[in-house]
Design an enzyme around this catalytic site. Structure first.
Site, short mmCIF file in Angstrom:
data_model
loop_
_atom_site.label_atom_id
_atom_site.label_comp_id
_atom_site.label_asym_id
_atom_site.label_seq_id
_atom_site.Cartn_x
_atom_site.Cartn_y
_atom_site.Cartn_z
N PRO A 2 0.95 -1.21 0.04
CA PRO A 2 0.05 -0.08 0.10
C PRO A 2 0.64 1.21 -0.12
O PRO A 2 1.57 1.31 0.91
CB PRO A 2 -0.94 -0.14 1.23
N GLU A 3 0.57 2.14 -0.85
CA GLU A 3 1.22 3.39 -1.06
C GLU A 3 0.31 4.24 -1.24
O GLU A 3 -1.09 4.21 -1.16
CB GLU A 3 2.41 3.39 -2.11
N LYS A 9 -0.71 8.37 2.75
CA LYS A 9 -0.98 6.98 2.99
C LYS A 9 -2.06 6.75 4.01
O LYS A 9 -2.29 5.77 4.61
CB LYS A 9 0.30 6.10 3.39
N CYS A 60 18.00 -6.11 -16.44
CA CYS A 60 17.57 -4.56 -16.40
C CYS A 60 16.80 -4.64 -17.87
O CYS A 60 17.35 -5.12 -18.76
CB CYS A 60 18.62 -3.65 -16.43
N CYS A 92 19.37 -2.02 -20.00
CA CYS A 92 20.91 -2.37 -20.35
C CYS A 92 21.19 -3.93 -20.12
O CYS A 92 22.39 -4.12 -20.86
CB CYS A 92 21.77 -1.60 -19.37
#
Length: 265
Positions: free
Chosen positions: A2-3, A51, A236, A239
């Site tokens: 949760p954000e 939040k 990634c 890259c």
């Protein structure tokens, strides 16, 4: 995890079911609120602040508590969630996880495993320590930029997670934002373009505020939503170097971070 976007979406769901509605039954399942009862009161608003989630409730004719207005303040922490069900619908989580039940004539809102749950008469005063809310309709970045830049020697990854500077960013977003801005989370604030970082944070959280599946890549497939978070050892997407994971101290505790050393150095 949760954000700010998760809490914004929860507030939107609760608002649709509760705003303007009279509570026909309330049940609190934590010791500190065991005797509290909001039955008969009307929900006047539901809102998120970073939040934190606030359900504002007015008084009622038969209320003898002396409280003209009170707010139910909750914080999801790591495991919490708010669910909304039509009356009679089976809950999607076990009953023993429920901490509060709010019922209207047509719906039931249930808060599960809430990290914070309290009644307060001064919600805005209680949360005055928070930095500017990235998902506020009145968002203006100047104060957030000022607060972060004042921590010149602090790692940017620590500053982004400090809710006193800017509210709404959690562990997922700080890893993703640092990757998108090509800076290691350990880089000092003084070496970071804070204005660009804050602008990106607002845009990314705003884009995700009502999505059912959070994404920072623009892709919605389960294995394609994140650039670095949760991808330790995977390659990634830019890259081809392995994504790394480490710990970064943050307000008295260590929190995991993900990064690509090649892209972010």
């Amino acid at each position: 995890m949760p954000e700010g976007d998760t809490v914004f979406a929860a507030a939107a769901r609760l608002r649709a079911a509760l705003d303007g509605q009279r509570l026909t039954r309330t049940q609190f399942r934590i010791p500190s609120l065991a005797t509290a009862d909001l039955t008969g009161r009307t929900v006047t608003s539901v809102r998120s602040v970073g939040k934190h989630l606030l359900i504002d409730v007015g008084g009622s004719d038969d209320d003898d508590s002396g409280l003209a207005r009170v707010s139910l303040h909750s914080h999801l922490k790591m495991e919490g969630a708010w669910h909304v069900h039509p009356i009679g619908t089976k809950w999607r989580r076990p009953g023993y996880q429920a901490r509060v039940v709010l019922r209207t004539a047509t719906h039931e809102a249930v808060g599960f495993d809430l990290g914070i749950l309290e009644l307060t008469e001064t919600p805005d005063q209680d949360l005055a320590y928070l930095g500017p809310d990235l998902l506020s309709a009145e968002w203006e970045p100047t104060e957030a930029i000022r607060r972060i830049e004042a921590r010149a020697d602090e790692p940017i990854g620590t500053a982004l997670l400090d809710q006193r500077l800017v509210a709404g960013i959690g562990n997922v977003y700080r890893s993703e934002l640092c990757f998108l801005r090509r800076v290691l989370p350990t880089r000092p604030v003084r070496e970071v373009d804070v204005t660009a970082m804050v602008d990106l944070a607002r845009r990314v959280l705003w884009a995700n505020r009502l999505r059912t599946a959070r994404t920072t890549t623009g892709q919605t497939a389960p294995n394609a939503r994140m650039w670095v978070y949760g991808r330790r050892g995977q390659l990634c997407r830019r890259c081809g170097s392995p994504i790394e994971r480490d710990q970064l101290g943050s307000i008295g505790e260590d929190r995991v971070i993900y990064f690509c050393r090649q892209c972010q150095s």
